[in-house]
Design a protein around this motif. Sequence first.
Motif, short mmCIF file in Angstrom:
data_model
loop_
_atom_site.label_atom_id
_atom_site.label_comp_id
_atom_site.label_asym_id
_atom_site.label_seq_id
_atom_site.Cartn_x
_atom_site.Cartn_y
_atom_site.Cartn_z
N ALA A 190 1.13 -0.70 -0.25
CA ALA A 190 0.03 0.43 -0.03
C ALA A 190 0.63 1.46 0.27
O ALA A 190 0.60 1.79 -0.72
CB ALA A 190 -1.12 -0.01 1.46
N ILE A 191 1.78 1.16 0.43
CA ILE A 191 3.03 2.41 1.15
C ILE A 191 3.66 2.98 -0.67
O ILE A 191 4.27 3.74 -1.06
CB ILE A 191 3.99 1.97 2.14
CG1 ILE A 191 2.69 2.37 3.56
CG2 ILE A 191 5.42 3.37 2.45
CD1 ILE A 191 3.90 1.64 4.52
N GLY A 192 3.84 1.56 -1.15
CA GLY A 192 4.83 1.72 -2.80
C GLY A 192 3.45 2.32 -3.53
O GLY A 192 4.17 3.28 -3.73
N TRP A 193 1.98 2.13 -3.47
CA TRP A 193 1.51 2.53 -4.61
C TRP A 193 1.32 4.21 -4.06
O TRP A 193 0.54 4.88 -4.93
CB TRP A 193 -0.28 1.70 -4.26
CG TRP A 193 0.03 0.61 -5.31
CD1 TRP A 193 0.31 -0.77 -5.15
CD2 TRP A 193 -0.26 1.08 -6.59
NE1 TRP A 193 0.22 -1.51 -5.98
CE2 TRP A 193 -0.40 -0.66 -7.08
CE3 TRP A 193 -0.78 1.40 -7.28
CZ2 TRP A 193 -1.01 -0.98 -8.57
CZ3 TRP A 193 -1.35 1.86 -8.44
CH2 TRP A 193 -1.16 0.15 -8.97
N PHE A 194 1.38 4.36 -2.51
CA PHE A 194 0.83 5.28 -2.65
C PHE A 194 1.83 6.21 -3.39
O PHE A 194 1.19 8.06 -3.20
CB PHE A 194 0.95 5.53 -0.86
CG PHE A 194 -0.03 5.19 0.10
CD1 PHE A 194 -1.16 4.81 -0.30
CD2 PHE A 194 -0.45 4.37 1.27
CE1 PHE A 194 -2.19 4.15 0.21
CE2 PHE A 194 -0.86 4.41 2.26
CZ PHE A 194 -2.01 3.60 1.65
N ILE A 195 2.62 5.88 -2.82
CA ILE A 195 4.63 6.49 -3.46
C ILE A 195 4.34 7.06 -4.72
O ILE A 195 4.32 8.10 -5.51
CB ILE A 195 5.97 6.38 -2.77
CG1 ILE A 195 5.90 6.16 -1.44
CG2 ILE A 195 6.94 7.05 -3.86
CD1 ILE A 195 6.89 5.85 -0.69
N VAL A 196 4.12 6.11 -5.60
CA VAL A 196 3.64 6.46 -6.96
C VAL A 196 3.03 7.03 -8.23
O VAL A 196 2.79 7.79 -8.37
CB VAL A 196 3.89 4.77 -7.51
CG1 VAL A 196 3.08 4.54 -9.14
CG2 VAL A 196 5.00 3.77 -6.93
N LEU A 197 1.55 6.78 -6.76
CA LEU A 197 0.59 7.63 -7.43
C LEU A 197 1.36 9.11 -7.09
O LEU A 197 0.06 10.27 -7.55
CB LEU A 197 -0.53 7.28 -6.37
CG LEU A 197 -1.40 6.00 -6.73
CD1 LEU A 197 -2.66 5.42 -6.02
CD2 LEU A 197 -1.94 5.69 -8.43
N LEU A 198 1.87 9.03 -6.38
CA LEU A 198 1.71 11.00 -6.04
C LEU A 198 2.65 11.37 -6.26
O LEU A 198 2.71 12.54 -6.62
CB LEU A 198 2.28 10.50 -4.04
CG LEU A 198 1.22 10.65 -2.86
CD1 LEU A 198 2.44 10.27 -1.84
CD2 LEU A 198 -0.16 11.64 -2.89
N LEU A 199 3.56 10.80 -6.50
CA LEU A 199 4.71 10.61 -8.22
C LEU A 199 3.94 11.55 -9.09
O LEU A 199 4.69 12.57 -9.76
CB LEU A 199 5.65 9.68 -8.30
CG LEU A 199 6.22 9.80 -8.92
CD1 LEU A 199 7.79 11.70 -8.77
CD2 LEU A 199 7.91 9.22 -9.18
#
Length: 412
Positions: free
Chosen positions: A75-84
Amino acid sequence: MRVLIGLVLGLALGALVAAGGDARLARAVEGIEAFGGLWLNALRMTVIPLIFAVLVAAIAQVSDAAATGRLALRAIGWFIVLLLAASVFSLVFVHGVLALWPVTREAAEALRAGAPHAPTGATAPDFVAWVKSLAPSNPIKAAAEDAVLPLVVFAAFTGFALTRLPPERGRPVVDIIQTLGDAMIVIVRWVLWAGPAGVFALGLGVGLRAGVSAAGVLGHYVAVASLAGLAISVVAYLLGVTVGRVPLGRWARATGPVLATAFATQSSLACLPAMIERSRDDLGVPPRIAGLVLPLAVAVFRFTSPVVNLAVAIFVAHVYGIQPSMLQWAGAVLVALAVSLGSVGLPGQVSFIVSVAPICLALGLPIELLPILLAVEVVPDIFRTLGNVAGDMAVTSILARNEEKAPEPEGA
């Protein structure tokens, strides 16, 4: 609303004094404006220590969440990718909007003239200097010079290093730093309590020198920032339908009540119970996924934060006619990502200052207009919340779909 009323009264009274042409009244307005500058400096003095504190605390929080299991880490990985991706989207979208609907030169000049201080244009660094500056040789000097990107790098290293220490040694230091951040928030709340008077004093100066044209520029800002928030909300909607593979009708039924709650409350936290219920009952997300991902998303993920915060900085750059280099924009994206994770959970007015000011400083932009823009943030904040809750539900649907494909561990 009190801050907005203070801004309107200040602009109107300043414009009336300018129209009357009385030199004594103009000097009196300038004297009152000095108190607005004092209020702005009181707000500004908390930005650097607050950034450092919230970033260190956020890294510790994310590290604790990642340690709880594979789903939280994904989930944290998806958060970072989506924020970028959202940050890149904002740069393209907002620059496109302002190319089609630019800030007029006359209005920009009037608003610049009404700013408390003239901007000090920063020299764009070359690649070699930019790379060298990422690691501050003296973090205290970087903080004193408002060098935000090196300070963010130092805070990130400090946060990760503290999580690698034994808990009995690292946790007390994190608690002390978090206490410093909490103290800064208390100071900001004190300063913002006087916000109506401070913004009124600043608005007097803007109205005196910019006149009624300032209202038009502020309306332009509200429209651009709201469009950015609306656009990323649509992107979140499409992510749920396409990547999450949820049929459009089903997605609309699930998100409708949540978006209505977001519109009414302007609080992602207030929408959390509805998000969990609708994701579980309407989208078929397993309770264990909804119960973990959605609270984690509300805690550390704001899909609209880098989008609208970068939109504010882009608008300020257009008002001042400053053209940051590509390296500065890259640095601004990194700062936007960091502060979007670190400022989650802060009150709306506090998060606006602590999120937008570092981006402006990273771009070499003045931050004197931010209190004026804060006063009209009521409408853009609605679209921030809409995009946040839509993004939370979208990433939850994506993770639920991926979890269904993942093989069950042996012995499960």
